[in-house]
Design a protein around this motif. Structure first.
Motif, short mmCIF file in Angstrom:
data_model
loop_
_atom_site.label_atom_id
_atom_site.label_comp_id
_atom_site.label_asym_id
_atom_site.label_seq_id
_atom_site.Cartn_x
_atom_site.Cartn_y
_atom_site.Cartn_z
N LYS A 756 30.87 34.79 27.42
CA LYS A 756 30.49 33.51 26.97
C LYS A 756 30.77 32.51 27.86
O LYS A 756 30.55 31.40 28.12
CB LYS A 756 30.72 33.09 25.60
N TRP A 757 32.17 32.75 28.53
CA TRP A 757 32.82 31.90 29.47
C TRP A 757 33.73 32.62 30.46
O TRP A 757 33.97 33.63 30.45
CB TRP A 757 33.69 30.79 28.68
N TYR A 758 34.15 31.79 31.39
CA TYR A 758 34.98 32.50 32.65
C TYR A 758 35.68 31.38 33.08
O TYR A 758 35.36 30.32 33.10
CB TYR A 758 33.80 33.05 33.62
N ILE A 759 37.02 31.62 33.86
CA ILE A 759 37.71 30.65 34.45
C ILE A 759 37.93 31.35 35.91
O ILE A 759 38.13 32.40 36.10
CB ILE A 759 39.06 30.70 33.65
N ASN A 760 37.65 30.63 36.95
CA ASN A 760 37.87 30.99 38.24
C ASN A 760 38.77 30.21 38.98
O ASN A 760 38.83 28.84 39.14
CB ASN A 760 36.55 31.07 38.79
N ALA A 761 39.66 30.97 39.82
CA ALA A 761 40.44 30.14 40.93
C ALA A 761 40.22 30.43 42.27
O ALA A 761 39.78 31.70 42.55
CB ALA A 761 42.17 30.57 40.57
N TYR A 762 39.96 29.69 43.13
CA TYR A 762 39.50 29.83 44.38
C TYR A 762 40.41 29.37 45.52
O TYR A 762 41.18 28.13 45.29
CB TYR A 762 38.13 29.39 44.44
N VAL A 763 40.54 30.03 46.81
CA VAL A 763 40.92 29.22 47.84
C VAL A 763 40.06 29.36 48.86
O VAL A 763 39.63 30.48 49.18
CB VAL A 763 42.42 29.68 48.25
N GLN A 764 39.48 28.37 49.77
CA GLN A 764 38.76 28.49 50.84
C GLN A 764 39.33 28.06 51.96
O GLN A 764 40.05 27.23 52.08
CB GLN A 764 37.34 27.68 50.70
N ASN A 765 38.94 28.56 53.26
CA ASN A 765 39.52 28.60 54.29
C ASN A 765 41.19 28.88 54.17
O ASN A 765 42.12 27.97 54.40
CB ASN A 765 39.36 27.09 54.90
N VAL A 766 41.22 29.92 53.64
CA VAL A 766 42.81 30.45 53.56
C VAL A 766 43.80 30.04 54.55
O VAL A 766 44.75 29.51 54.24
CB VAL A 766 42.82 31.83 53.13
N SER A 767 43.30 30.42 55.95
CA SER A 767 44.49 30.13 56.90
C SER A 767 44.65 28.74 57.36
O SER A 767 45.26 28.50 58.11
CB SER A 767 43.90 31.06 58.15
N ASP A 768 43.52 27.88 56.87
CA ASP A 768 43.61 26.53 57.12
C ASP A 768 43.19 26.37 58.56
O ASP A 768 43.69 25.48 59.31
CB ASP A 768 44.86 25.76 56.82
N GLY A 769 42.25 27.08 59.11
CA GLY A 769 41.87 27.13 60.46
C GLY A 769 41.06 25.69 60.74
O GLY A 769 40.50 25.25 60.00
#
Length: 806
Positions: A756-769
């Motif tokens: 019924k629900w979710y929670i999501n944590a994310y990081v995009q471009n981890v290396s900060d390229g």
């Protein structure tokens, strides 16, 4: 971190609240829209696509297709067309600051300057079967998508206009008549003050009618900080000395006004976008179905800034010395309709119609503060690229009649009509030093009526020679007519009677020192047939191999000065295989292709012999050739999912007999005598095409950890590698190239036991390229070197998202 509320936030929250109340009153037996748990996901060989204008299994469709479902779009945070690039072999997206658009390249074929009312893209985009002709559509938010299909290679027979390199078909989620009341929503927060809200609700009205309402708002602060001119601008004494050394009159000296440099307000590379869609589905009988939708999109963010590849000492990379505040204000309204009639057991008729109206304004600092002015009128450049207005109206109609059921010959006949009426005004004031300085050049491009009319008729048939052998032939006749009515380019006349000031939006150029440099009235009209021949063989219940020869075509047109440019044509030779293993839990789809272009179109801002500026089009002589291989491997088990996406483009050579110029580059060689432009030129014959790395590889993996509570914890990694690639057809050195790079994204999602629900944590471009998507090098520095600037993919971003279903 602060959350900035908007009217849409409040409206969506109200939808959530009313939906929750409504849901509480529903019986427990009502179906709900939930997260697709691993055990409920269909086998990969069951994915359906509509690439042949009828629904067929992906594994039995003999076309190079990437099919991306809504769940993957969500997990990869795909919000615009540019976000699709890592999921599709050979697809590249290039941001363009002065018009705030995204241009696309597929299999090495594209046009970075296809961003105005003159030019068309090589990669056609469709939403629910309706063609979207202007590049601005690629910057729109992807809202409530059921799937995206990327068709690689020319699709001229069935999909028509400007699908020379391929087509992208976006399929929105349709109302569910039989599914009851349900929906979903999400709220997200991240760095750069990112916030986002999404919601969609299915509304059953009766046993024959349903509606769906979807809305989204996404925003974040700009990535580019404003540099402080203090400490960079010379002292007053130095300014005076520099001004006098340039021959200036001491009586006319002015100190540089540092207040003209932007220090606060909305930054470049910000997002502030909203969209909403209302869809309706009517099914009065088993033989008739009508889908109708209205979609609204608005963008109040800012353009992306051209950043110095090598910042000045003491300055941050994500910063610029800005003297034109960013501005973007665009809106679009779209109506899309599809009617399907089942005439009898053997015939079906479909009518697809669309209407869209786009309007936009923008302001952009084209010089990017690369050269710091040494006095109010020396060394630096003030260049403002300003769209005073752009209005694009298009409508289209398509009828197709096709066979139904199992037949020896499956066939489809179709007719198509599209019309565009576009107008715009684009001003470019260029001043020496600062906007206080003298005029270097300035122009005003006013196009009151740019008309496009496209008509076509097409047919395609597949002869099922046996249970396993199938032969397909298709043809399309297309006619394109383009008219520029009353278009005028104004240029600065250098008349001393007029004050040397940048033109403002409310001024008419003829009243403030401009003269007409070009009349653009012209008409282009031409027809062209395209065709397809393909054979495919089933090698198993869900596997096949195929071979095809097909042609593509992109219309020619008019350009500044009333000159015409020629259409480009393409012949594509392709072999492919689609294989399924492990009872449909593993699929491997590959294609090898060889493409030959004639009259490949180039366009760039240029300077003409009389000193006026314009957008010039030309055709490359000889044959432009591209050869490559692409492969997609997908695997899933109960708790694991993995994808590998590979593109190899070892050959991507421009044709011969072509000198090219561009105001975006400093080219030291004089143009040949026969040239119609006064820029310096470069022989680009045999150069590599831009945005076509030899190797591109994306790997995605996720695993569900089933917890004792019944919930699922799902880590996901998405990584992309690309080898070095040129960023323009000039193939200038390191400044014009993106070196090989790797870029990765990570996420961790918890889904509660009841889905019924979710929670999501994310990081995009981890290396900060720092990854360039384009390049320009037109600024000469004091030491004689050329300063290159580029648009870049976003820096490292991170955040958290809460989503739910009801």
């Amino acid at each position: 971190m602060k959350l900035r509320y908007s009217a849409l936030h409040i409206a969506v929250t109200a939808v959530f609240a009313s939906a929750a109340v409504h849901a509480a009153g529903q019986q427990a037996s009502q179906p709900t829209e939930k997260a697709p748990s691993a055990s409920k996901v269909k086998n990969l060989d069951a994915v359906q696509v509509t690439a042949t204008k009828r629904e067929t299994p992906l594994q039995k469709t003999p076309i190079a297709i990437t099919a991306i479902g809504g769940d993957t779009l969500d997990k990869e945070r795909v919000m615009t067309v540019q976000d699709l690039t890592k999921l599709v072999p050979g697809l590249q997206g290039t941001s363009q600051g002065d018009h705030g658009v995204v241009t696309l390249t597929l299999r090495g074929i594209g046009n970075d300057s296809a961003k105005t009312e003159y030019a068309d893209p090589e990669v056609a985009t469709f939403v629910d079967g309706v063609y979207t002709p202007r590049a601005e559509a690629a910057a729109s938010l992807l809202l409530d998508m059921d799937s995206v299909e990327v068709l690689r290679g020319p699709q001229g027979t069935l999909w028509g206009r400007n699908s020379t390199a391929g087509a992208i078909s976006f399929n929105t989620v349709k109302p569910d008549i039989d599914g009851g009341f349900y929906g979903n929503g999400s709220i997200g927060l991240g760095n750069y003050n990112q916030s986002g809200v999404r919601a969609a609700v299915n509304l059953p009205i009766s046993s024959t009618f349903a509606m769906r309402v979807a809305a989204v708002h996404e925003q974040h602060d700009g990535y580019v900080d404003y540099q402080n001119p203090v400490g960079q601008i010379p002292t007053l004494a130095q300014q005076q000395a520099n001004y006098l050394a340039s021959g200036g009159d001491p009586a006319n000296f002015q100190p540089i006004d540092t207040n003209l440099f932007v220090q606060k307000g909305q930054k470049y590379n910000s997002q502030d976008q909203s969209a909403a869609r209302i869809s309706a589905r009517w099914r009065p009988s088993d033989s008739f179905l009508w889908d109708l939708s209205y979609e609204y999109f608005k963008d109040r963010g800012t353009p992306g800034m051209n950043l110095m590849q090598h910042p000045r000492a003491g300055q941050d990379f994500w910063s610029a010395l800005i003297d034109v505040a960013p501005y973007l204000d665009r809106s679009s309204h779209s109506v899309r309709s599809r009617m399907d009639w089942v005439i009898n057991d053997n015939l079906e008729l479909t009518y697809v119609a669309g209407y869209s109206r786009y309007s936009g304004k923008s302001d952009f600092d084209q010089d990017g503060g690369v050269n710091v002015p040494t006095s109010f009128t020396t060394n630096g450049v003030y260049q403002e690229d300003r769209t005073n207005h752009s209005n694009y109206i298009s409508s289209s109609h398509e009828f197709n009649l096709k066979s139904r059921g199992d037949n020896t010959v499956d066939w489809i006949l179709g007719a198509y009509y599209e019309h565009e009426n576009n107008n715009m005004r684009f001003d470019i004031p260029i001043m020496n030093g600062t906007q206080q300085g003298t005029v270097s050049w300035q122009g005003s491009f006013i196009q009151p009526e740019e008309l496009v009319t496209a008509t076509a008729a097409f047919a395609q048939a597949t002869w099922n020679m046996s249970d396993s052998w199938h032969l397909t032939g298709g043809a399309r006749w297309s006619h394109d007519k383009r008219e520029n009515r009353g278009g005028v380019n104004w240029g600065w006349a250098y008349d001393p009677a007029y004050p040397q000031q940048p033109i403002s939006p409310g001024q008419q150029p003829g009243d403030v020192g401009f003269a007409i440099s070009q009349h653009n009235d012209a008409t282009y009209s031409k027809s062209k047939p395209t065709w397809l021949l393909r054979i495919n063989h089933d090698v198993g219940a869900n596997s096949m191999i195929y071979a095809s020869v097909s042609t593509g075509y992109k219309s020619g047109g008019t350009q500044d000065g009333g000159a015409l440019y020629q259409p480009e044509t393409l012949t594509n030779y392709e072999i492919g295989a689609k294989l399924a293993f492990l009872d449909g839990h593993l699929t491997w789809n590959s294609a090898a292709y060889y493409e030959v272009f004639k009259n490949y179109q180039l366009s760039a801002p240029v300077t003409y012999p009389d000193g006026s500026h314009g957008l010039g089009f030309s055709n490359v002589g000889g044959k432009t050739k591209v050869a490559g291989f692409e492969s997609e491997l997908a695997w899933q088990s109960t708790n694991d999912r993995a994808n590998l996406v590979l593109s190899l483009i070892p050959e991507k050579k421009l044709g011969t007999e072509k000198y090219a110029a561009s105001n975006d580059y400093y080219v030291p060689t004089i143009c040949p005598p026969e040239s119609t432009i006064s820029n310096n030129c470069m022989d680009i014959s045999g150069n590599d095409l831009p945005h076509a790395p030899n190797v591109s590889l994306t790997a995605i993996y996720e695993h569900d950890f089933v917890l004792s509570s019944g919930g699922r914890l799902t880590p996901r990694i998405s990584a992309q590698y690309q080898s070095a690639q040129w960023l323009s057809w000039f193939n200038f050195g390191a400044g014009d190239k993106q070196k090989a790079y790797a870029r990765g994204d990570l996420s961790l999602r918890y889904t509660e036991p009841g889905d019924k629900w979710y929670i999501n944590a994310y990081v995009q471009n981890v290396s900060d390229g720092k990854v360039k998507s384009n390049a320009a090098g037109s600024t000469l520095l004091a030491d004689g070197s050329v300063a290159f600037t580029s648009q870049y993919l976003p820096p490292r971003t991170y955040g958290v998202q809460f989503g739910f279903w009801f």
